[in-house]
Scaffold this motif. Structure first.
Motif, PDB file in Angstrom:
ATOM      1  N   PRO A 125       0.849  -1.211   0.000  1.00 52.35           N
ATOM      2  CA  PRO A 125       0.000   0.000   0.000  1.00 52.35           C
ATOM      3  C   PRO A 125       0.879   1.254   0.000  1.00 52.35           C
ATOM      4  CG  PRO A 125      -0.742  -1.572   1.670  1.00 52.35           C
ATOM      5  CD  PRO A 125       0.569  -2.080   1.170  1.00 52.35           C
ATOM      6  N   GLY A 126       0.496   2.212  -0.800  1.00 49.73           N
ATOM      7  CA  GLY A 126       1.248   3.461  -0.852  1.00 49.73           C
ATOM      8  C   GLY A 126       2.324   3.504  -1.903  1.00 49.73           C
ATOM      9  N   PHE A 127       2.668   2.340  -2.499  1.00 47.41           N
ATOM     10  CA  PHE A 127       3.665   2.362  -3.577  1.00 47.41           C
ATOM     11  C   PHE A 127       3.069   3.100  -4.781  1.00 47.41           C
ATOM     12  CE2 PHE A 127       6.341   0.923  -7.025  1.00 47.41           C
ATOM     13  CZ  PHE A 127       7.586   0.869  -6.438  1.00 47.41           C
ATOM     14  N   PRO A 145       8.842   9.510  -8.007  1.00 42.40           N
ATOM     15  CA  PRO A 145       7.946   9.050  -6.935  1.00 42.40           C
ATOM     16  C   PRO A 145       8.426   7.763  -6.265  1.00 42.40           C
ATOM     17  CG  PRO A 145       6.664   9.759  -8.833  1.00 42.40           C
ATOM     18  CD  PRO A 145       8.098   9.732  -9.266  1.00 42.40           C
ATOM     19  N   VAL A 146       9.046   6.877  -7.046  1.00 44.59           N
ATOM     20  CA  VAL A 146       9.590   5.647  -6.450  1.00 44.59           C
ATOM     21  C   VAL A 146      10.726   5.992  -5.484  1.00 44.59           C
ATOM     22  CG1 VAL A 146      10.781   3.466  -6.920  1.00 44.59           C
ATOM     23  CG2 VAL A 146       8.919   4.211  -8.412  1.00 44.59           C
ATOM     24  N   LYS A 147      11.594   6.928  -5.890  1.00 38.08           N
ATOM     25  CA  LYS A 147      12.696   7.345  -5.007  1.00 38.08           C
ATOM     26  C   LYS A 147      12.163   7.980  -3.731  1.00 38.08           C
ATOM     27  CE  LYS A 147      15.905   8.152  -8.850  1.00 38.08           C
ATOM     28  NZ  LYS A 147      16.633   9.184  -9.642  1.00 38.08           N
ATOM     29  N   ASP A 148      11.131   8.811  -3.872  1.00 40.73           N
ATOM     30  CA  ASP A 148      10.534   9.443  -2.692  1.00 40.73           C
ATOM     31  C   ASP A 148       9.924   8.393  -1.770  1.00 40.73           C
ATOM     32  OD1 ASP A 148      11.272  11.930  -3.639  1.00 40.73           O
ATOM     33  OD2 ASP A 148       9.315  12.368  -4.531  1.00 40.73           O
ATOM     34  N   ASN A 150      10.749   5.228  -1.497  1.00 42.66           N
ATOM     35  CA  ASN A 150      11.802   4.448  -0.857  1.00 42.66           C
ATOM     36  C   ASN A 150      12.504   5.251   0.234  1.00 42.66           C
ATOM     37  OD1 ASN A 150      13.489   1.958  -0.794  1.00 42.66           O
ATOM     38  ND2 ASN A 150      15.103   3.420  -1.322  1.00 42.66           N
ATOM     39  N   GLY A 151      12.630   6.569   0.013  1.00 35.11           N
ATOM     40  CA  GLY A 151      13.224   7.409   1.043  1.00 35.11           C
ATOM     41  C   GLY A 151      12.403   7.399   2.317  1.00 35.11           C
ATOM     42  N   ARG A 152      11.077   7.468   2.171  1.00 39.39           N
ATOM     43  CA  ARG A 152      10.205   7.408   3.342  1.00 39.39           C
ATOM     44  C   ARG A 152      10.286   6.042   4.012  1.00 39.39           C
ATOM     45  NH1 ARG A 152       6.797  10.017  -0.391  1.00 39.39           N
ATOM     46  NH2 ARG A 152       5.605   8.090  -0.736  1.00 39.39           N
ATOM     47  N   ARG A 153      10.386   4.993   3.190  1.00 40.28           N
ATOM     48  CA  ARG A 153      10.457   3.628   3.735  1.00 40.28           C
ATOM     49  C   ARG A 153      11.721   3.437   4.558  1.00 40.28           C
ATOM     50  NH1 ARG A 153      12.653  -1.558   2.017  1.00 40.28           N
ATOM     51  NH2 ARG A 153      13.860  -0.446   0.447  1.00 40.28           N
ATOM     52  N   THR A 154      12.850   3.886   4.036  1.00 44.53           N
ATOM     53  CA  THR A 154      14.112   3.674   4.749  1.00 44.53           C
ATOM     54  C   THR A 154      14.193   4.536   5.992  1.00 44.53           C
ATOM     55  OG1 THR A 154      15.171   5.289   3.270  1.00 44.53           O
ATOM     56  CG2 THR A 154      15.371   2.961   2.683  1.00 44.53           C
ATOM     57  N   ARG A 155      13.608   5.752   5.934  1.00 41.51           N
ATOM     58  CA  ARG A 155      13.623   6.592   7.136  1.00 41.51           C
ATOM     59  C   ARG A 155      12.757   5.961   8.230  1.00 41.51           C
ATOM     60  NH1 ARG A 155      13.448  10.852   3.381  1.00 41.51           N
ATOM     61  NH2 ARG A 155      11.184  11.035   3.582  1.00 41.51           N
ATOM     62  N   THR A 156      11.614   5.392   7.820  1.00 40.92           N
ATOM     63  CA  THR A 156      10.720   4.766   8.791  1.00 40.92           C
ATOM     64  C   THR A 156      11.396   3.581   9.476  1.00 40.92           C
ATOM     65  OG1 THR A 156       8.799   5.417   7.483  1.00 40.92           O
ATOM     66  CG2 THR A 156       8.474   3.648   9.082  1.00 40.92           C
ATOM     67  N   ARG A 157      12.190   2.862   8.710  1.00 43.73           N
ATOM     68  CA  ARG A 157      12.871   1.701   9.266  1.00 43.73           C
ATOM     69  C   ARG A 157      14.130   2.076  10.044  1.00 43.73           C
ATOM     70  NH1 ARG A 157      13.957  -2.191   4.395  1.00 43.73           N
ATOM     71  NH2 ARG A 157      15.061  -3.294   6.051  1.00 43.73           N
TER      72      ARG A 157
END
Length: 269
Positions: A125-127, A145-148, A150-157
């Motif tokens: 969801p959200g991809f 948008p994919v880079k953005d 992934n940036g949110r994903r890695t920051r969350t983790r």
């Protein structure tokens, strides 16, 4: 000193015919006109005028176009206007028509995972939604948008920075490229960083640029770029011939900061 201005005027007229198009071209022939139809159906006329100031260019262009329209019996009411220098128009025309795209292989590279894992990520969801699905290549995405995402994903983790050993020059050039892409000033920039930022002649996205270095001034920048590419923090390639021919720059380089490179850059510069 006079300046060449590109002025695009939209008229409240949807009754363009082949005869009126030819008539507008002939009436404005000394101003390199381009006549067509705007997406909303109105008449659109672009022409070039030379004046010392922008308001003078606007007034002159409106007078030329509206007079020609009245003489041809079409509406002369101006409902839209765009004006820019000739240099700015050339810069815009040189931008890539198609944005950076990403198939599953590119998604895997952006996210630093295998192609199999990338396929799973696209189902989360959200991809970002694909912009097209091709029988030969599968789903196609816009890369930014994919880079953005992934940036949110890695920051969350809470992902830590990649422990790469960068020289001072390599780190300085990477940070300078990021600052130029964001359009942010770089406090206490070194001479190398100032020259790197000055070399960014076009910015297509915060992580995608065109670099132009003056002869005899780029050896240390090029050395750092090569090292950063070897460490997978950036990718480089030559621009299309159209861009190099338009700017008469034979040594330009297109640079993309990779996702791994983005994680090496401080969030605040």
């Amino acid at each position: 000193m006079s300046q060449a201005w590109s002025v695009c005027i939209e008229l409240n007229s949807s009754d363009l015919t082949a005869e009126t198009v030819v008539g507008l071209h002939e009436a404005l022939s000394t101003h390199a006109p381009s006549v067509g139809q705007a997406p909303n159906g109105n008449a659109s006329v672009r022409l070039f005028v030379e004046t010392t100031k922008l308001p003078e260019a606007v007034a002159a262009a409106i007078e030329l176009v509206t007079t020609a329209a009245r003489n041809l019996g079409i509406s002369d009411r101006v409902v839209g206007l765009q004006v820019m220098t000739e240099e700015e128009l050339d810069r815009i025309n040189a931008l890539p028509v198609v944005p950076e795209l990403a198939g599953i292989s590119e998604v895997a590279s952006i996210c630093g995972v295998s192609k199999q894992r990338a396929s799973k990520l696209t189902e989360l969801p959200g991809f970002p939604d694909p912009v097209q699905t091709l029988a030969s290549a599968g789903k196609i995405y816009l890369a930014d948008p994919v880079k953005d995402w992934n940036g949110r994903r890695t920051r969350t983790r809470g992902r830590r920075r990649i422990p790469l050993d960068l020289t001072d020059a390599e780190n300085a050039v990477l940070v300078a490229l990021a600052a130029a892409g964001r359009g942010e000033p770089l406090p206490d920039a070194t001479d190398l960083q100032q020259r790197t930022m000055a070399a960014v002649e076009q910015t297509f996205s915060p992580t995608y640029f065109r670099l132009h270095r003056g002869s005899g001034q780029a050896d240390d920048i090029d050395e750092a770029l090569c090292a950063l590419q070897d460490k997978a923090l950036i990718t480089t390639r030559r621009p299309p011939k159209k861009i190099t021919n338009d700017f008469n720059h034979k040594d330009d380089t297109l640079v993309t900061i990779t996702d791994m490179g983005r994680r090496r850059i401080p969030s605040t510069l």
